[in-house]
Motif scaffolding. Structure first.
Motif, mmCIF file in Angstrom:
data_model
loop_
_atom_site.group_PDB
_atom_site.id
_atom_site.type_symbol
_atom_site.label_atom_id
_atom_site.label_comp_id
_atom_site.label_asym_id
_atom_site.label_seq_id
_atom_site.Cartn_x
_atom_site.Cartn_y
_atom_site.Cartn_z
ATOM 1 N N ASN A 1 0.846 -1.192 0.000
ATOM 2 C CA ASN A 1 0.000 0.000 0.000
ATOM 3 C C ASN A 1 0.882 1.242 0.000
ATOM 4 O O ASN A 1 1.400 1.652 1.027
ATOM 5 N N GLN A 2 1.029 1.824 -1.178
ATOM 6 C CA GLN A 2 1.963 2.942 -1.317
ATOM 7 C C GLN A 2 1.545 4.145 -0.477
ATOM 8 O O GLN A 2 2.377 4.799 0.135
ATOM 9 N N GLU A 3 0.249 4.425 -0.464
ATOM 10 C CA GLU A 3 -0.211 5.626 0.215
ATOM 11 C C GLU A 3 0.072 5.538 1.730
ATOM 12 O O GLU A 3 0.581 6.483 2.336
ATOM 13 N N VAL A 4 -0.261 4.393 2.293
ATOM 14 C CA VAL A 4 -0.028 4.218 3.731
ATOM 15 C C VAL A 4 1.465 4.232 4.021
ATOM 16 O O VAL A 4 1.921 4.848 4.995
ATOM 17 N N ALA A 5 2.244 3.580 3.161
ATOM 18 C CA ALA A 5 3.685 3.541 3.385
ATOM 19 C C ALA A 5 4.254 4.961 3.392
ATOM 20 O O ALA A 5 5.083 5.307 4.230
ATOM 21 N N ARG A 6 3.781 5.793 2.465
ATOM 22 C CA ARG A 6 4.244 7.191 2.422
ATOM 23 C C ARG A 6 3.928 7.899 3.729
ATOM 24 O O ARG A 6 4.750 8.622 4.278
ATOM 25 N N LEU A 7 2.703 7.671 4.201
ATOM 26 C CA LEU A 7 2.254 8.319 5.438
ATOM 27 C C LEU A 7 3.175 7.955 6.600
ATOM 28 O O LEU A 7 3.342 8.716 7.546
#
Lengths: 292, 253
Positions: free
Chosen positions: A175-181
């Motif tokens: 999950n790219q978005e969560v990882a970025r967060l």
């Protein structure tokens, strides 16, 4: 009995190479949802790098290392420069892009390395080992093939399971978005994923080439087998890719040995169709991710 | 000095103005609630605060310093963390691994260090693991460390998601609908937990459940149709005519 054993050994060696190639496809699919059709010409290119080094008078091993390192760099550069703009866009964009890369790398290789067959050395003997007076279909290079693929796989497992970078790569893939967060530099992780995949693909290219002939198109059939192996395993599962590769290698070897070698490509497609019909998610399909 | 200030935030999606000139300030060790009817712009405001959405005008100020073009991955570096309504747990990673991803990135050794598994990388790895376990333990879910999120009940998963946000030791926590899907008893526990967190950090909270908001918040900002219609302590907000009108028929008390 001896034919059975030899067919199995040939299949095992071949299956290991398919497994490596399938693993390269799975690594990229998992993190970027792209089927990298250009994996074959990428591996071809790095094998030619090895050949250039060897032809310049250096040892096989220096060529081997040069090919792996250039694979690492090639994967990283392609992801950064060519693939990055289509990531997260419609899937068809990426498919056409990797097919385009396929053609471009082919063309470049023909110009740079020449569009002809050249022989590629092997570091170990190609004579079958003899066991108890009979010669078996396993030679020094075959053992090297099996050991090197197993070693690379073990290193990858260690990277993903036991290191912090591996943890962040897995998070980015899921999950790219969560990882970025959570502060993960997702872009770097994707680049590293492509680099590692390309390195594993390069290894497969070197192992196919060893003691044989190379040509700008010598890896093209392998991409088909590697793809079938990856789909067999479920495309998402590295373990699946390895098992898929072994199953395919053994099956094709038995088809070749007992039915007829001209049917090998057909058999690969039949296996692919059977799997897609009976277990569309592959042999190692995981339950679809739950969206909460 | 305020921990976080959002000032003059305007966000347009095409022709729709989702937020118009919205401002709020979160003080140190405060719980600041954002409430409003559905579609009032609460989530959009939250997404601006964590960098998912870039405002068309206005800015985010962290401890007196303007943050230009906040990106989600800058949050840990700014001492901020956010939970997600959908939790966003990595389903195929263990609870412990999930939390370790969130752990402080400064302590980490570089790329090559971890690749080569140098001794320092190994020590960092253990430090990260210990810290993740400690936070799970603080939230009472350490016994699930080796499980995978899909196999756990929802309230446990919520705690894991919270642990993942807390492991980076933020001093500003953005909580997105933390009470959704919890029973009344679990919500009470959550309220106590949020109050306890203020010893170490400030909290910005978006929440539907009025009783929880009224109980834990020091200050509340009320949004309706993308504008701030009221702001103040729970008591002030509760008796504000504009708020009562916006929530017409809904129970604000």
């Amino acid at each position: 009995m001896q034919q059975f054993l030899n067919t199995a050994l040939t299949g095992l060696t071949l299956g290991m190479v398919y497994a490596a190639f399938a693993l390269a496809l799975v690594l990229i699919w998992r993190s970027t949802r792209i089927v990298n059709f250009a994996q074959a010409p990428m591996a071809m290119t790095t094998t030619f790098v090895a050949l250039v080094v060897i032809d310049a008078g250096f040892s096989y091993w220096l060529g081997f290392v040069a090919a792996l390192l250039s694979g690492l760099v090639l994967g990283a550069v392609l992801e950064r420069v060519v693939v990055r703009p289509v990531e997260g866009k419609a899937e068809i964009n990426a498919v056409i892009l990797t097919l385009g890369l396929f053609i471009v790398l082919h063309g470049l290789a023909a110009v740079v390395f020449g569009n002809r067959y050249r022989s590629f050395p092997a570091p170990f003997g190609l004579e079958g080992l003899s066991v108890g007076g009979t010669t078996i279909a396993l030679n020094g290079f075959g053992i090297f093939t099996i050991v090197s693929v197993l070693l690379v796989m073990a290193l990858l497992v260690a990277l993903f399971r036991f290191t912090d970078v591996g943890l962040r790569m897995r998070a980015s893939a899921f999950n790219q978005e969560v990882a970025r967060l959570l502060g993960v530099k997702v872009g770097s992780m994707l680049t590293l994923g492509w680099a590692l995949a390309s390195l594993v693909g390069s290894l497969a290219g070197l192992l196919i080439a060893g003691g044989s002939l190379v040509h700008p198109s010598y890896m093209d059939s392998v991409v088909v087998f590697g793809f079938v192996a990856a789909v067999l395993g479920g495309l998402d599962s590295p373990l699946g890719a390895v098992v898929g590769g072994l199953v395919l290698g053994l099956s094709l070897s038995f088809v070749s040995g007992y039915v007829g070698s001209q049917l090998v490509a057909l058999a690969a497609l039949v296996i692919l169709m059977l799997v897609l019909t009976l277990r569309p998610g592959g042999l190692f399909a995981q339950a679809p991710e739950r969206r909460v | 000095m305020t921990e976080l200030e959002l000032s003059g935030i305007t966000v347009r999606f095409g022709g729709l103005t989702a937020l118009q000139d919205v401002g709020l300030a979160v003080g140190p060790h405060q719980v600041h609630g954002v409430i409003g009817p559905n579609g009032a712009g609460k989530t959009t405001l939250f997404n601006v605060a964590c960098g998912f959405v870039q405002p068309d005008s206005g800015h985010v100020v962290r401890r007196g310093e303007r943050v230009e073009r906040l990106r989600p991955r800058d949050l840990p570096g700014l001492g901020m963390a956010r939970t997600l309504q959908g939790l966003g747990l990595f389903d195929r990673m263990t609870v412990l691994d999930n939390v370790m991803v969130g752990a402080d990135h400064h302590a980490r050794s570089g790329f090559l260090g971890s690749l080569l598994a140098l001794p320092r990388a190994g020590a960092d790895e253990r430090a990260l693991r210990d810290r993740a376990l400690r936070v799970l333990d603080d939230l009472g879910v350490a016994s699930y460390a080796d499980r995978f999120p899909p196999s756990l009940p929802y309230p446990i998963r919520k705690r894991v998601a919270l642990a993942r946000a807390l492991v980076s030791e933020p001093d500003l926590l953005l909580l997105d609908e933390p009470a959704s899907g919890l029973s009344a008893g679990e919500m009470d526990e959550l309220g106590d937990l949020v109050r306890a967190l203020t010893a170490r950090m400030s909290v910005l909270l978006v929440e539907h459940h009025m009783d929880l908001v009224m109980r834990v918040c020091d200050e509340i900002t009320v949004l309706d149709f993308g504008k701030v219609i009221a702001h103040g302590t729970p008591d002030e907000v509760r008796n504000d005519p504009a708020v009562l009108a916006a929530y017409l028929g809904e129970d604000v008390h």
